[in-house]
Design a protein around this motif. Structure first.
Motif, mmCIF file in Angstrom:
data_model
loop_
_atom_site.group_PDB
_atom_site.id
_atom_site.type_symbol
_atom_site.label_atom_id
_atom_site.label_comp_id
_atom_site.label_asym_id
_atom_site.label_seq_id
_atom_site.Cartn_x
_atom_site.Cartn_y
_atom_site.Cartn_z
ATOM 1 N N ARG A 289 -0.379 29.880 21.790
ATOM 2 C CA ARG A 289 -1.262 27.703 21.923
ATOM 3 C C ARG A 289 -2.184 27.913 22.227
ATOM 4 O O ARG A 289 -3.562 27.241 21.482
ATOM 5 N N GLU A 290 -2.684 29.543 23.336
ATOM 6 C CA GLU A 290 -4.353 29.469 23.022
ATOM 7 C C GLU A 290 -4.778 29.214 21.817
ATOM 8 O O GLU A 290 -5.645 29.064 22.241
ATOM 9 N N VAL A 291 -4.198 30.752 21.155
ATOM 10 C CA VAL A 291 -5.368 30.219 19.441
ATOM 11 C C VAL A 291 -5.197 29.415 18.952
ATOM 12 O O VAL A 291 -6.515 29.494 18.322
ATOM 13 N N LEU A 292 -4.352 28.159 19.253
ATOM 14 C CA LEU A 292 -4.915 27.085 18.501
ATOM 15 C C LEU A 292 -6.027 26.341 18.995
ATOM 16 O O LEU A 292 -6.731 25.919 18.570
ATOM 17 N N ALA A 293 -5.648 26.161 20.362
ATOM 18 C CA ALA A 293 -6.105 25.211 21.346
ATOM 19 C C ALA A 293 -7.604 26.322 21.785
ATOM 20 O O ALA A 293 -8.464 24.729 22.111
ATOM 21 N N PRO B 161 -9.862 31.378 29.452
ATOM 22 C CA PRO B 161 -10.769 32.227 28.871
ATOM 23 C C PRO B 161 -11.194 30.183 27.858
ATOM 24 O O PRO B 161 -11.807 30.500 27.836
ATOM 25 N N ARG B 162 -10.399 29.833 28.036
ATOM 26 C CA ARG B 162 -10.302 28.988 26.932
ATOM 27 C C ARG B 162 -11.388 27.438 28.439
ATOM 28 O O ARG B 162 -12.055 27.064 28.190
ATOM 29 N N VAL B 163 -10.601 27.951 29.023
ATOM 30 C CA VAL B 163 -10.896 26.642 30.260
ATOM 31 C C VAL B 163 -12.781 27.415 30.859
ATOM 32 O O VAL B 163 -13.170 26.046 30.544
ATOM 33 N N PRO C 119 -10.000 26.918 19.024
ATOM 34 C CA PRO C 119 -11.490 26.216 18.489
ATOM 35 C C PRO C 119 -10.859 24.937 18.000
ATOM 36 O O PRO C 119 -12.242 24.253 18.656
ATOM 37 N N TYR C 120 -9.984 24.282 18.865
ATOM 38 C CA TYR C 120 -9.799 22.652 18.686
ATOM 39 C C TYR C 120 -10.821 22.580 19.455
ATOM 40 O O TYR C 120 -11.383 21.347 19.348
ATOM 41 N N ASP C 121 -10.297 23.060 20.925
ATOM 42 C CA ASP C 121 -11.344 22.187 21.914
ATOM 43 C C ASP C 121 -12.757 23.161 22.042
ATOM 44 O O ASP C 121 -13.725 21.949 22.873
ATOM 45 N N LEU C 122 -13.166 24.008 21.483
ATOM 46 C CA LEU C 122 -14.894 23.885 20.965
ATOM 47 C C LEU C 122 -15.326 22.909 20.391
ATOM 48 O O LEU C 122 -16.262 22.766 20.967
ATOM 49 N N VAL C 123 -14.618 22.850 19.191
ATOM 50 C CA VAL C 123 -15.196 21.429 18.416
ATOM 51 C C VAL C 123 -15.434 20.335 18.863
ATOM 52 O O VAL C 123 -15.996 19.286 19.030
ATOM 53 N N LEU C 124 -14.094 20.172 19.976
ATOM 54 C CA LEU C 124 -14.461 18.600 20.901
ATOM 55 C C LEU C 124 -15.060 18.840 21.776
ATOM 56 O O LEU C 124 -16.116 17.521 21.968
ATOM 57 N N VAL C 125 -15.755 19.251 22.860
ATOM 58 C CA VAL C 125 -16.322 19.759 23.429
ATOM 59 C C VAL C 125 -17.761 19.566 23.449
ATOM 60 O O VAL C 125 -18.823 18.820 23.714
ATOM 61 N N LEU C 126 -17.924 20.018 21.950
ATOM 62 C CA LEU C 126 -19.333 20.219 21.503
ATOM 63 C C LEU C 126 -19.006 18.967 20.452
ATOM 64 O O LEU C 126 -20.506 18.048 20.913
#
Length: 179
Positions: free
Chosen positions: A147-151, A111-113, A153-160
């Motif tokens: 770990r994915e639960v934390l990663a 899902p994160r990828v 939203p972090y990556d969502l904000v970072l990519v945006l």
């Protein structure tokens, strides 16, 4: 030729250059995808971690041992995390004018990828995966899922926040190093 690339996401290499269980699973998924899609290039993404060789090199060796033609393999040996894997895959897809990524990673990671690729304009679909946890031990599965639960939203904000820069940078990226 297919309009998709098979993208295998890295995981740790253990002492002696052995694939960790997570890396071995992901390569297994990539191997199944490579056999199912013989016209697709296989992008192995993962740099050098605590132990060598690079994750991508270990992937390539295992894929070749599994019968994948080395001419299909492209190695990204620079990426150190999932976002860097995604950015490298995006550059490769753009350089090859491919429109989709077949994601080969653990189910908890998909899902994160897929979210990061979608935010960067790439269609994706999960590659073949084991049912449920695959071959992952229960403790590892829960630890990585947490770990994915934390990663996520972090990556969502970072990519945006970095989307424009990432797209500009990958628009002129040449082909990654061949095997």
């Amino acid at each position: 030729m297919d309009d998709a690339a098979i993208v295998i996401f890295g995981a740790a290499v253990w002492p002696g250059g052995r694939a960790s269980p997570a890396l071995a699973r992901r390569v297994g998924y990539g191997l199944a995808a490579a056999h199912a899609r013989p016209g697709s290039p296989v992008f192995c993404s993962g740099g050098l971690g605590r132990h060598g060789p690079s994750e991508a090199r270990v992937m390539a060796d295992l894929l070749q041992a599994g019968g994948v033609d080395p001419g299909r393999l492209v190695l990204d040996e620079q990426s150190r995390d999932t976002l860097e894997n995604v950015i490298a895959a995006l550059g490769f897809l753009r350089a090859r004018r491919l429109s989709r990524a077949i994601i080969c990673t653990d189910a908890y990671h998909v899902p994160r990828v897929a979210m990061m690729l979608a935010l960067l304009g790439v269609k994706s679909e999960p590659g073949p995966m084991g049912a449920g946890r695959g071959a992952a031990r229960r403790g590892e599965w829960w630890r990585m899922s947490a770990r994915e639960v934390l990663a996520y939203p972090y990556d969502l904000v970072l990519v945006l926040a970095r989307r424009r820069e990432i797209l500009a940078r990958t628009g002129s990226v040449g082909e990654a190093a061949r095997t």
